[in-house]
Design a protein around this motif. Sequence first.
Motif, PDB file in Angstrom:
ATOM      1  N   SER A 194       0.846  -1.192   0.000  1.00 37.89           N
ATOM      2  CA  SER A 194       0.000   0.000   0.000  1.00 37.89           C
ATOM      3  C   SER A 194       0.882   1.242   0.000  1.00 37.89           C
ATOM      4  O   SER A 194       1.482   1.580   1.029  1.00 37.89           O
ATOM      5  N   GLU A 195       0.940   1.892  -1.140  1.00 39.34           N
ATOM      6  CA  GLU A 195       1.799   3.080  -1.237  1.00 39.34           C
ATOM      7  C   GLU A 195       1.279   4.215  -0.362  1.00 39.34           C
ATOM      8  O   GLU A 195       2.063   4.945   0.243  1.00 39.34           O
ATOM      9  N   GLN A 196      -0.036   4.339  -0.279  1.00 33.43           N
ATOM     10  CA  GLN A 196      -0.616   5.401   0.550  1.00 33.43           C
ATOM     11  C   GLN A 196      -0.314   5.173   2.022  1.00 33.43           C
ATOM     12  O   GLN A 196       0.013   6.107   2.768  1.00 33.43           O
ATOM     13  N   LEU A 197      -0.402   3.922   2.461  1.00 36.00           N
ATOM     14  CA  LEU A 197      -0.084   3.611   3.855  1.00 36.00           C
ATOM     15  C   LEU A 197       1.393   3.857   4.139  1.00 36.00           C
ATOM     16  O   LEU A 197       1.751   4.367   5.199  1.00 36.00           O
ATOM     17  N   ALA A 198       2.253   3.502   3.167  1.00 35.24           N
ATOM     18  CA  ALA A 198       3.695   3.749   3.333  1.00 35.24           C
ATOM     19  C   ALA A 198       3.970   5.241   3.473  1.00 35.24           C
ATOM     20  O   ALA A 198       4.795   5.659   4.302  1.00 35.24           O
ATOM     21  N   LEU A 199       3.273   6.055   2.693  1.00 40.75           N
ATOM     22  CA  LEU A 199       3.429   7.511   2.796  1.00 40.75           C
ATOM     23  C   LEU A 199       2.992   8.018   4.168  1.00 40.75           C
ATOM     24  O   LEU A 199       3.641   8.876   4.768  1.00 40.75           O
ATOM     25  N   SER A 200       1.896   7.469   4.668  1.00 39.45           N
ATOM     26  CA  SER A 200       1.385   7.916   5.967  1.00 39.45           C
ATOM     27  C   SER A 200       2.325   7.539   7.110  1.00 39.45           C
ATOM     28  O   SER A 200       2.300   8.174   8.174  1.00 39.45           O
ATOM     29  N   SER A 204       9.589   7.699   2.323  1.00 36.80           N
ATOM     30  CA  SER A 204       9.747   8.442   1.067  1.00 36.80           C
ATOM     31  C   SER A 204       9.593   7.451  -0.088  1.00 36.80           C
ATOM     32  O   SER A 204      10.551   6.796  -0.498  1.00 36.80           O
ATOM     33  N   THR A 205       8.379   7.341  -0.600  1.00 40.19           N
ATOM     34  CA  THR A 205       8.107   6.335  -1.633  1.00 40.19           C
ATOM     35  C   THR A 205       8.840   6.649  -2.939  1.00 40.19           C
ATOM     36  O   THR A 205       9.324   5.733  -3.606  1.00 40.19           O
ATOM     37  N   THR A 206       8.926   7.917  -3.294  1.00 37.93           N
ATOM     38  CA  THR A 206       9.599   8.284  -4.546  1.00 37.93           C
ATOM     39  C   THR A 206      11.073   7.887  -4.516  1.00 37.93           C
ATOM     40  O   THR A 206      11.598   7.294  -5.459  1.00 37.93           O
ATOM     41  N   ARG A 207      11.743   8.200  -3.407  1.00 40.82           N
ATOM     42  CA  ARG A 207      13.165   7.870  -3.292  1.00 40.82           C
ATOM     43  C   ARG A 207      13.388   6.361  -3.297  1.00 40.82           C
ATOM     44  O   ARG A 207      14.317   5.871  -3.945  1.00 40.82           O
ATOM     45  N   ASN A 208      12.538   5.617  -2.598  1.00 41.43           N
ATOM     46  CA  ASN A 208      12.703   4.164  -2.534  1.00 41.43           C
ATOM     47  C   ASN A 208      12.343   3.486  -3.845  1.00 41.43           C
ATOM     48  O   ASN A 208      12.988   2.504  -4.238  1.00 41.43           O
TER      49      ASN A 208
END
Length: 331
Positions: A194-200, A204-208
């Motif tokens: 879940s990208e949204q959960l990771a952001l919350s 840093s989803t973009t960097r990873n």
Amino acid sequence: MIAKPTQKYIIFALILVAVLFPLISQNNYFIHILTLSYIWMIAVYGLNIVAGYTGYLSFSHAGFFAIGAYAQGLLTVKAGIAFWIAFALALIITTSLGFLVGLISLRTKEHFFAIYTLCVGYVIYLLIDKWDSLTEGVRGLMGIPNPGNIGPLSFTSATAKYYLILAFLLLTILVNYRIVNSLIGRTFIAIRNSEQLALSLGISTTRNKLLAFVLSAFFAGLAGALYAGFIRFLGPEIGSITITFDLLIYLIVGGIGTLSGPIVGTLLIVLLSQNLQFLEEYRMLIFGPILVLLILFSPRGLVGFISDWKLKIREGKSVSTERPAKIEKGA
């Protein structure tokens, strides 16, 4: 994901067979096929990082494979650079281009990302095919030298190349194992789930995602550079979308998002392809339905199927041991 002890046993058994194979069989044809399979495995491990652990399907993987191969070929044949220096430069070139492509492509998501990387892969293929003055186009790039000597070790024989590429494969497996079982690997999996959960959670989803894409390009370039030194001839077809689909089939059949999946899937499909050469024009009529059935009934591939089967057995045993205790308590 398959239980860690089981994965270790599978990988260890396959590695042991691989190390002993040239000592058991002196057939150069089989050694050639297995060596080529190891190169594909390295490329599949790269694809597994971005597709299996972050959930982003890249269709430009064959393009980076071709960049690594042609960088190795052009630097050695046309620039006259020594093999291992060219090898290091080929990896730097591929990784740098992967970083630049990733910066742009990862601004998109889901199917838009897949479409963008498909276009990138096709552009790379067209550049190789049409830029005759540099790549020799459809004539192909010939005369790529064998891997250079490392001290007293020479890599001119089929067996020597076999062990050299096997060593790079083992290093690739080790690096992937360390990545997956590290904080970075758990971050990749969090993004996939879940990208949204990771952001919350402050990730840093973009960097990873960019890191995963760059690592994927690095392993594709590594496989390509080894392919150039092994085959010693390059044509534009190695950058075609067909190669990406082949690598994706290897990954899906073996088990996407698993450590042993790239080994199992690549070995199985390559060996089946060799045994079905008399059906070359119709082999996709065989692989197609098998792949559809596998996706429907075992989306995590053969390794995932084995994992689920073992889990059911363990659950069945635990239930059977709990029942007598409950009956005794009720009595």
